[in-house]
Design an enzyme around this catalytic site. Structure first.
Site, PDB file in Angstrom:
ATOM      1  N   ARG A  93       0.849  -1.188   0.000  1.00 57.77           N
ATOM      2  CA  ARG A  93       0.000   0.000   0.000  1.00 57.77           C
ATOM      3  C   ARG A  93       0.890   1.244   0.000  1.00 57.77           C
ATOM      4  O   ARG A  93       2.051   1.191   0.419  1.00 57.77           O
ATOM      5  CB  ARG A  93      -0.901   0.030   1.231  1.00 57.77           C
ATOM      6  CG  ARG A  93      -1.884  -1.129   1.348  1.00 57.77           C
ATOM      7  CD  ARG A  93      -2.721  -0.964   2.619  1.00 57.77           C
ATOM      8  NE  ARG A  93      -3.715  -2.013   2.771  1.00 57.77           N
ATOM      9  CZ  ARG A  93      -3.522  -3.130   3.488  1.00 57.77           C
ATOM     10  NH1 ARG A  93      -2.368  -3.320   4.114  1.00 57.77           N
ATOM     11  NH2 ARG A  93      -4.481  -4.043   3.581  1.00 57.77           N
ATOM     12  N   HIS A 130      -4.791  -8.733   3.647  1.00 59.37           N
ATOM     13  CA  HIS A 130      -6.236  -8.614   3.799  1.00 59.37           C
ATOM     14  C   HIS A 130      -6.699  -9.431   4.997  1.00 59.37           C
ATOM     15  O   HIS A 130      -6.350 -10.607   5.128  1.00 59.37           O
ATOM     16  CB  HIS A 130      -6.961  -9.129   2.545  1.00 59.37           C
ATOM     17  CG  HIS A 130      -6.868  -8.195   1.386  1.00 59.37           C
ATOM     18  ND1 HIS A 130      -7.091  -8.586   0.083  1.00 59.37           N
ATOM     19  CD2 HIS A 130      -6.583  -6.869   1.315  1.00 59.37           C
ATOM     20  CE1 HIS A 130      -6.947  -7.563  -0.725  1.00 59.37           C
ATOM     21  NE2 HIS A 130      -6.641  -6.503   0.005  1.00 59.37           N
ATOM     22  N   ARG A 160      -0.448  -2.092  -6.795  1.00 67.01           N
ATOM     23  CA  ARG A 160      -0.862  -3.138  -5.848  1.00 67.01           C
ATOM     24  C   ARG A 160      -1.893  -4.065  -6.494  1.00 67.01           C
ATOM     25  O   ARG A 160      -1.816  -5.284  -6.373  1.00 67.01           O
ATOM     26  CB  ARG A 160      -1.420  -2.480  -4.586  1.00 67.01           C
ATOM     27  CG  ARG A 160      -1.964  -3.445  -3.528  1.00 67.01           C
ATOM     28  CD  ARG A 160      -2.301  -2.647  -2.273  1.00 67.01           C
ATOM     29  NE  ARG A 160      -3.211  -3.327  -1.369  1.00 67.01           N
ATOM     30  CZ  ARG A 160      -2.831  -4.167  -0.417  1.00 67.01           C
ATOM     31  NH1 ARG A 160      -1.554  -4.458  -0.262  1.00 67.01           N
ATOM     32  NH2 ARG A 160      -3.716  -4.722   0.401  1.00 67.01           N
ATOM     33  N   LYS A 196      -2.608  -2.322   7.839  1.00 64.03           N
ATOM     34  CA  LYS A 196      -3.780  -1.824   8.560  1.00 64.03           C
ATOM     35  C   LYS A 196      -3.951  -2.581   9.873  1.00 64.03           C
ATOM     36  O   LYS A 196      -3.687  -3.773   9.954  1.00 64.03           O
ATOM     37  CB  LYS A 196      -5.036  -1.995   7.695  1.00 64.03           C
ATOM     38  CG  LYS A 196      -5.083  -1.051   6.501  1.00 64.03           C
ATOM     39  CD  LYS A 196      -6.394  -1.199   5.751  1.00 64.03           C
ATOM     40  CE  LYS A 196      -6.491  -0.210   4.602  1.00 64.03           C
ATOM     41  NZ  LYS A 196      -7.766  -0.342   3.855  1.00 64.03           N
ATOM     42  N   HIS A 221      -2.002   2.663  -6.076  1.00 59.41           N
ATOM     43  CA  HIS A 221      -2.804   1.478  -5.777  1.00 59.41           C
ATOM     44  C   HIS A 221      -2.965   0.584  -7.016  1.00 59.41           C
ATOM     45  O   HIS A 221      -3.236  -0.611  -6.880  1.00 59.41           O
ATOM     46  CB  HIS A 221      -4.177   1.886  -5.230  1.00 59.41           C
ATOM     47  CG  HIS A 221      -4.609   1.049  -4.060  1.00 59.41           C
ATOM     48  ND1 HIS A 221      -3.865   0.950  -2.891  1.00 59.41           N
ATOM     49  CD2 HIS A 221      -5.682   0.245  -3.872  1.00 59.41           C
ATOM     50  CE1 HIS A 221      -4.484   0.141  -2.045  1.00 59.41           C
ATOM     51  NE2 HIS A 221      -5.575  -0.303  -2.612  1.00 59.41           N
ATOM     52  N   TYR A 224     -10.156 -10.188  -7.024  1.00 55.87           N
ATOM     53  CA  TYR A 224      -9.147 -10.453  -8.054  1.00 55.87           C
ATOM     54  C   TYR A 224      -9.453 -11.735  -8.834  1.00 55.87           C
ATOM     55  O   TYR A 224      -8.929 -11.922  -9.919  1.00 55.87           O
ATOM     56  CB  TYR A 224      -7.755 -10.514  -7.429  1.00 55.87           C
ATOM     57  CG  TYR A 224      -7.365  -9.192  -6.826  1.00 55.87           C
ATOM     58  CD1 TYR A 224      -7.067  -8.090  -7.627  1.00 55.87           C
ATOM     59  CD2 TYR A 224      -7.345  -9.012  -5.442  1.00 55.87           C
ATOM     60  CE1 TYR A 224      -6.743  -6.864  -7.078  1.00 55.87           C
ATOM     61  CE2 TYR A 224      -7.024  -7.786  -4.882  1.00 55.87           C
ATOM     62  CZ  TYR A 224      -6.727  -6.716  -5.704  1.00 55.87           C
ATOM     63  OH  TYR A 224      -6.428  -5.497  -5.156  1.00 55.87           O
TER      64      TYR A 224
END
Length: 302
Positions: A149, A268, A245, A173, A242, A277
């Site tokens: 990210r 994730h 990514r 995150k 992004h 994806y």
């Protein structure tokens, strides 16, 4: 709403920053969404949080929908209100959570834009030994190689980069740490950049990517540099961080088919986020099928 309602909200924001250690950006989103909810309560005559019921929450959702907010934005606002009411329950301010069964209206999920493998190669293939060009190429190679990210590459420190083993340790995150492979080309680009970086950065500067003055590079600067770089490279589409990514995830999944591995490398929390994806991969397979299968090709007119 009454002054007590605002005080409960202020205590909740302190709770977010101290106990939950929520990121500043997430706190801004929480404050904006809950402040808007308070304004809605004022318009319908609700004076305190314990007076808010499920029908009124649905009315708030409907008002956001009428204003044109996307389903994802409404879902985020509901999540903020749901979390707030969990806090109020814990503090015994209310006796129930009126947000429990309320859902946001569904909207079509947009697939992320990605580069093709050829486009990604074209983007990073640039023989320029100027110091800032070495830095920028190392940036794009790393982001495409490891799916980082923008915030992760901005906050990346030298201690987290292990070029001999070809790995990078990333804090993503929720302050979750993950180890991600770094490709050979990215390692080469990083070594070229690091050999020059030591000439401008102080020995106590931990950042991998710095400005010409030796200060940590900002996310806004990276976005602007990538935009300029992609134009000079003659890219057919405007490139943003992004997108690198997304391209990483799509290309790895297309080659390996290993959804769990891609989820782990992207960081994730939920595999449903990674599953988007698979749609991109299916689009690629469908395109190959349409071109290759004899019963799929359109017949040309005689």
């Amino acid at each position: 709403m009454h002054e007590d309602a605002q005080q409960h909200l202020d205590r909740f924001f302190r709770h977010l920053s101290t106990e939950r250690q929520l990121s500043p950006l997430s706190s801004v989103h929480y404050r904006r969404d809950l402040t808007q909810c308070m304004r809605y309560c004022d318009t319908v005559g609700i004076q305190d949080w314990d007076r808010l019921t499920t029908p009124e929450v649905r009315g708030w959702v409907a008002s956001m929908h009428r204003r044109g907010l996307a389903g994802k934005s409404i879902q985020r606002a509901l999540s903020a209100l749901r979390t707030f009411f969990r806090y109020l329950l814990r503090e015994q301010v209310v006796t129930s959570n009126p947000v429990g069964g309320v859902t946001a209206p569904k909207t079509a999920r947009r697939l992320p834009k990605t580069l093709t493998a050829d486009q990604a190669t074209k983007l990073v293939t640039r023989d320029d030994r100027a110091p800032l060009m070495l830095r920028d190429r190392a940036l794009w190679e790393l982001m495409y190689s490891s799916g980082l990210r923008l915030s992760e590459v901005v906050n990346l420190n030298l201690a987290e980069l292990d070029l001999p083993s070809g790995t990078v340790r990333v804090t993503g995150k929720g302050k979750k740490v993950r180890d991600v492979p770094v490709g050979t080309k990215a390692c080469e680009a990083l070594r070229a950049w690091l050999s020059w970086r030591q000439q401008v950065a102080d020995t106590d500067e931990p950042a991998v990517f710095v400005t010409r003055n030796g200060e940590r590079l900002t996310g806004r600067a990276i976005q602007a540099r990538l935009r300029q770089w992609s134009v000079k490279q003659g890219m057919e589409v405007p490139v943003h961080p992004h997108m690198l990514r997304h391209s990483f995830a799509s290309h790895v999944l297309e080659s390996s088919g290993d959804l769990r591995a891609v989820q782990e490398m992207l960081g994730h929390a939920n595999i449903s986020t990674t599953q988007i994806y698979t749609h991109l991969d299916f689009q690629h397979l469908a395109s190959v099928y349409d071109k290759a299968h004899p019963r799929a090709r359109k017949k040309t007119k005689p």
